[in-house]
Design a protein around this motif. Structure first.
Motif, PDB file in Angstrom:
ATOM      1  N   ALA A   1       0.860  -1.185   0.000  1.00  0.00           N
ATOM      2  CA  ALA A   1       0.000   0.000   0.000  1.00  0.00           C
ATOM      3  C   ALA A   1       0.891   1.228   0.000  1.00  0.00           C
ATOM      4  O   ALA A   1       1.895   1.273   0.717  1.00  0.00           O
TER       5      ALA A   1
ATOM      6  N   ALA B   1       1.119   5.754  -0.418  1.00  0.00           N
ATOM      7  CA  ALA B   1       0.350   6.981  -0.169  1.00  0.00           C
ATOM      8  C   ALA B   1       0.967   8.170  -0.874  1.00  0.00           C
ATOM      9  O   ALA B   1       2.183   8.233  -1.094  1.00  0.00           O
TER      10      ALA B   1
ATOM     11  N   THR C   1      -3.685   7.242   1.254  1.00  0.00           N
ATOM     12  CA  THR C   1      -3.377   5.995   0.557  1.00  0.00           C
ATOM     13  C   THR C   1      -4.046   6.003  -0.808  1.00  0.00           C
ATOM     14  O   THR C   1      -5.244   6.272  -0.925  1.00  0.00           O
TER      15      THR C   1
ATOM     16  N   GLU D   1      -3.526  -0.020  -2.726  1.00  0.00           N
ATOM     17  CA  GLU D   1      -3.369  -0.986  -1.652  1.00  0.00           C
ATOM     18  C   GLU D   1      -3.514  -2.401  -2.201  1.00  0.00           C
ATOM     19  O   GLU D   1      -4.218  -2.632  -3.189  1.00  0.00           O
TER      20      GLU D   1
ATOM     21  N   TYR E   1      -6.492  -1.867  -7.815  1.00  0.00           N
ATOM     22  CA  TYR E   1      -5.784  -1.673  -6.547  1.00  0.00           C
ATOM     23  C   TYR E   1      -5.985  -0.270  -5.969  1.00  0.00           C
ATOM     24  O   TYR E   1      -5.382   0.065  -4.951  1.00  0.00           O
ATOM     25  N   LYS E   2      -6.812   0.522  -6.625  1.00  0.00           N
ATOM     26  CA  LYS E   2      -7.062   1.869  -6.128  1.00  0.00           C
ATOM     27  C   LYS E   2      -7.690   1.809  -4.746  1.00  0.00           C
ATOM     28  O   LYS E   2      -8.651   1.069  -4.513  1.00  0.00           O
ATOM     29  N   ALA E   3      -7.109   2.570  -3.817  1.00  0.00           N
ATOM     30  CA  ALA E   3      -7.593   2.538  -2.433  1.00  0.00           C
ATOM     31  C   ALA E   3      -8.988   3.136  -2.351  1.00  0.00           C
ATOM     32  O   ALA E   3      -9.328   4.092  -3.061  1.00  0.00           O
ATOM     33  N   LYS E   4      -9.785   2.571  -1.472  1.00  0.00           N
ATOM     34  CA  LYS E   4     -11.130   3.098  -1.261  1.00  0.00           C
ATOM     35  C   LYS E   4     -11.045   4.427  -0.501  1.00  0.00           C
ATOM     36  O   LYS E   4     -10.249   4.580   0.421  1.00  0.00           O
TER      37      LYS E   4
END
Length: 206
Positions: free
Chosen positions: A9, A11, A16, A19, A190-193
């Protein structure tokens, strides 16, 4: 030796952006990173290069085996083409300056100062640095910026030769480099929520 990335993950600006990124890059292999602008390709590459810490997960690769090329060419303007490459070769304790100039079509420019090169020539010189590092893992962020069609093909040939020699390449690019042997990793999944505000709504509108 392999580059092993496990549930990573990363940032940007404290948030972030990616992930759960996992992949293995083996000798002789190339991996193309794809995804829309802003998805986190550069952030991922900077993390792999050790320029910023990961939020979570692990990266397994000897640090001295990896070299990173980003949007900046990393040139010393007052030095000539040959002197720039000699500088980097000395830092890494390897040679191959003459061969690097030949491979990136810079031989005729060897005595020209970097300040007097065109944008495309500067880019080719910046990429030629890869060849004098002696490092097997190339981490490349949009390496073909400012290159014309012929230079893109030239660089693709350099990458193929690197892979044929057991090297590895991780490349973020929107350009088709013609690397039939390269796998593609779409970073979209894989884009972070986005974080959810307390109560399930945006508190700016309370």
């Amino acid at each position: 030796m392999e580059l092993v990335v496990n549930t990573l993950a990363v940032a940007r600006g404290g948030l972030t952006v990616l992930e759960g990124v996992s992949f293995v890059l083996a000798p002789g292999a190339a991996l193309i990173l794809r995804g829309p602008n802003g998805v986190g390709k550069t952030t991922l590459l900077r993390t792999l290069a050790g320029l910023q810490p990961a939020v979570a997960g692990t990266v397994s690769v000897p640090p001295e085996s990896l070299t990173y090329a980003a949007h900046a060419d990393g040139l010393k303007a007052v030095l000539t083409v040959e002197e720039n490459l000699q500088f980097w070769a000395a830092i890494h304790g390897v040679g191959g300056v003459t061969e690097a100039m030949a491979q990136m079509n810079l031989t005729d420019l060897r005595a020209r100062r970097a300040a007097n090169l065109s944008a495309g020539q500067k880019r080719r010189l910046g990429l030629a640095r890869l060849l004098v590092t002696g490092r097997p893992v190339w981490v490349l962020d949009e390496p073909t910026v400012s290159l014309d069609v012929a230079s893109v093909a030239l660089f693709a040939g350099v990458v193929r030769a690197h892979l044929a020699g057991g090297g590895m390449a991780l490349i973020a690019t929107h350009i088709d480099l013609g690397l039939a042997e390269a796998a593609v990793l779409d970073l979209g999944p894989y884009k972070a929520k986005a974080p959810v505000a307390p109560g399930g709504f945006d508190e700016a509108f309370t």
